[in-house]
Design a protein around this motif. Structure first.
Motif, PDB file in Angstrom:
ATOM      1  N   ARG A 135       0.826  -1.204  -0.057  1.00 19.07           N
ATOM      2  CA  ARG A 135       0.022  -0.204   0.062  1.00 19.07           C
ATOM      3  C   ARG A 135       0.665   1.465   0.009  1.00 19.07           C
ATOM      4  N   LYS A 173     -10.410   0.691   2.324  1.00 20.17           N
ATOM      5  CA  LYS A 173     -10.247   1.943   1.804  1.00 20.17           C
ATOM      6  C   LYS A 173     -11.059   2.494   0.796  1.00 20.17           C
ATOM      7  N   GLU A 190      -2.214   5.722  -4.810  1.00 21.32           N
ATOM      8  CA  GLU A 190      -3.464   5.634  -4.018  1.00 21.32           C
ATOM      9  C   GLU A 190      -4.453   5.364  -5.314  1.00 21.32           C
TER      10      GLU A 190
END
Length: 194
Positions: free
Chosen positions: A6, A65, A11
């Motif tokens: 991650r 997320k 992102e």
């Protein structure tokens, strides 16, 4: 490892994991993911029912997320024999929640598509957008859409008496009164007036 991934992946790139039957409630892993696949969701390996896959799916949407997805993977338990109530239940379960998708294949031993499955529910149904979250009552789940609704008879059969004629996609039956057997699910489209 997930934290390292991650931290090193932009992102806007998603990380989605196959969690098998789902992560335990106290798992630290979902915070690094954009979603997950529940493999063999309603099959012998996991032994999950609609209550459990919806709970696991909701947990995924609450702990992963954003943006995120959940995939309910339902299969033939490596038999090649299509269990239509299981297929319909998995498909309807995916329609009960937002950001949730559905897959159907041979089984955990061979996802490669030894047999191509294609059902009328995939190509002949246009429900439109959901108009409300799903509801649960008397052992059944239901969600209304712009052009119809879905219903899953999880713990007891469902008897429906509707104000307007609908078509049961599974049977092709048209009318205002329907029964969905326990352990099965249906997609109903409102009949269009000509």
């Amino acid at each position: 490892m997930l934290r390292l991934l991650r931290d090193n992946i932009p992102e806007d790139k998603w990380i989605i994991a196959n969690t098998g039957c789902g992560f335990p409630e106290d798992s630290p892993f979902p915070q690094y993911l954009n979603g997950y696949l529940l493999e063999n969701s309603l099959g012998a390996f996991c032994g999950l029912d609609v209550d459990k896959i919806l709970a696991s799916g909701q947990r995924a949407l609450n702990t992963t997320k954003t943006p995120h997805i959940v995939i309910y993977a339902v299969d033939t338990d490596d038999t090649g024999e299509i269990d239509m109530p299981r297929f319909r239940t998995g498909l309807v379960a995916s329609l009960l929640m937002d950001h949730t998708y559905f897959a159907y294949d041979f089984g955990p031993r061979d996802h490669g598509g030894v047999i191509d499955y294609w059902f009328p529910e995939y190509y002949s149904v246009v429900l439109g957008d959901p108009i409300a979250p799903y509801s649960q009552a008397n052992g059944a789940f239901r969600r209304d859409f712009e052009k119809g609704f879905v219903a899953a008879a999880v713990h007891a059969p469902i008897t429906l008496s509707l104000d307007n004629p609908h078509i049961d996609i599974a049977t092709g039956a048209s009318g205002t009164d329907f029964t969905v057997p326990q352990g099965d699910a249906r997609i109903f489209l409102r009949e269009e007036k000509e």
